[in-house]
Design an enzyme around this catalytic site. Structure first.
Site, PDB file in Angstrom:
ATOM      1  N   HIS A   1       0.866  -1.182   0.000  1.00  0.00           N
ATOM      2  CA  HIS A   1       0.000   0.000   0.000  1.00  0.00           C
ATOM      3  C   HIS A   1       0.901   1.231   0.000  1.00  0.00           C
ATOM      4  O   HIS A   1       2.061   1.181   0.423  1.00  0.00           O
ATOM      5  CB  HIS A   1      -0.898   0.011   1.231  1.00  0.00           C
ATOM      6  CG  HIS A   1      -1.947  -1.047   1.212  1.00  0.00           C
ATOM      7  ND1 HIS A   1      -3.014  -1.021   2.075  1.00  0.00           N
ATOM      8  CD2 HIS A   1      -2.110  -2.150   0.458  1.00  0.00           C
ATOM      9  CE1 HIS A   1      -3.794  -2.072   1.856  1.00  0.00           C
ATOM     10  NE2 HIS A   1      -3.250  -2.770   0.871  1.00  0.00           N
TER      11      HIS A   1
ATOM     12  N   GLU B   1       1.115   3.801   1.871  1.00  0.00           N
ATOM     13  CA  GLU B   1       1.675   4.160   3.173  1.00  0.00           C
ATOM     14  C   GLU B   1       2.868   3.283   3.519  1.00  0.00           C
ATOM     15  O   GLU B   1       3.893   3.758   4.008  1.00  0.00           O
ATOM     16  CB  GLU B   1       0.630   4.004   4.289  1.00  0.00           C
ATOM     17  CG  GLU B   1      -0.608   4.842   4.122  1.00  0.00           C
ATOM     18  CD  GLU B   1      -1.746   4.067   3.455  1.00  0.00           C
ATOM     19  OE1 GLU B   1      -1.518   3.445   2.393  1.00  0.00           O
ATOM     20  OE2 GLU B   1      -2.860   4.095   3.983  1.00  0.00           O
TER      21      GLU B   1
END
Length: 190
Positions: A64, A66
């Protein structure tokens, strides 16, 4: 949702600048066919690391935006703890990302659009507000939410249109499954 009701008033010019950088990263994800989510790690107004969604292209369910940005920042800073850093991301973090962000001891996480299906900063669950956890990261949601949500809506509308077109032309072949190997342990029969 933690501190997101008045995000438009609470967001600073620096927050909007960082979120624009995260939106640029989301466009990078879009260009390679990934869900357009981008992230940037900032320290004292300077970019430390960036990332965008890549689970499809890297065959990594943890890739992801992040996590990609967090891994890069930790490597550059040579420390898995980033207490003097902030992360800006275009979509509310999921539970996996929320816990990784808290383990990194980030000072603050700022997100754009809420995620009503998997959001872990108040939309589905609020891990950042869970008092039983040993670290608490400040969270601010809703910064440039309209721009991020529009990009996500456009992506999914295009994806649905493409799937519909494939169905109409009869190009909806099933995805091939890998060969199944008989688990009896007898290799002589193969």
């Amino acid at each position: 949702m933690t501190q997101s009701a008045s995000a438009a008033q609470a967001a600073s010019a620096a927050d909007e600048y960082a979120m624009r950088l995260a939106l640029d990263q989301a466009h990078n994800a879009l260009l390679v066919g990934e869900v357009p989510v981008g992230a940037v790690v900032m320290r004292d107004g300077q970019v430390v690391a960036t990332g965008y969604n890549r689970p499809i292209t890297t065959h990594d369910p943890t890739a992801h935006a992040e996590i990609v940005a967090l891994r890069h920042a930790a490597q550059l800073r040579e420390n898995y703890r980033l207490p003097d850093c902030e992360l800006f991301v275009t979509l509310e973090p999921c539970a996996m990302c929320a816990m990784a962000l808290m383990h990194a001891r980030l000072r603050r996480v700022v997100f754009a659009a809420p995620d009503p299906k998997t959001g872990a900063a108040g939309s589905v669950i609020d891990l950042f507000a869970e008092r039983r956890l040993n670290h608490h990261t400040t969270i601010l949601g809703g910064v440039m939410a309209n721009q991020s949500a529009a990009l996500l809506r456009e992506f999914f509308a295009q994806r649905r249109a493409q799937q519909d077109a494939e169905r109409e032309t009869g190009n909806d072949e099933p995805i091939p499954l890998p060969q199944v190997i008989d688990g009896d342990g007898d290799d002589a029969s193969q």
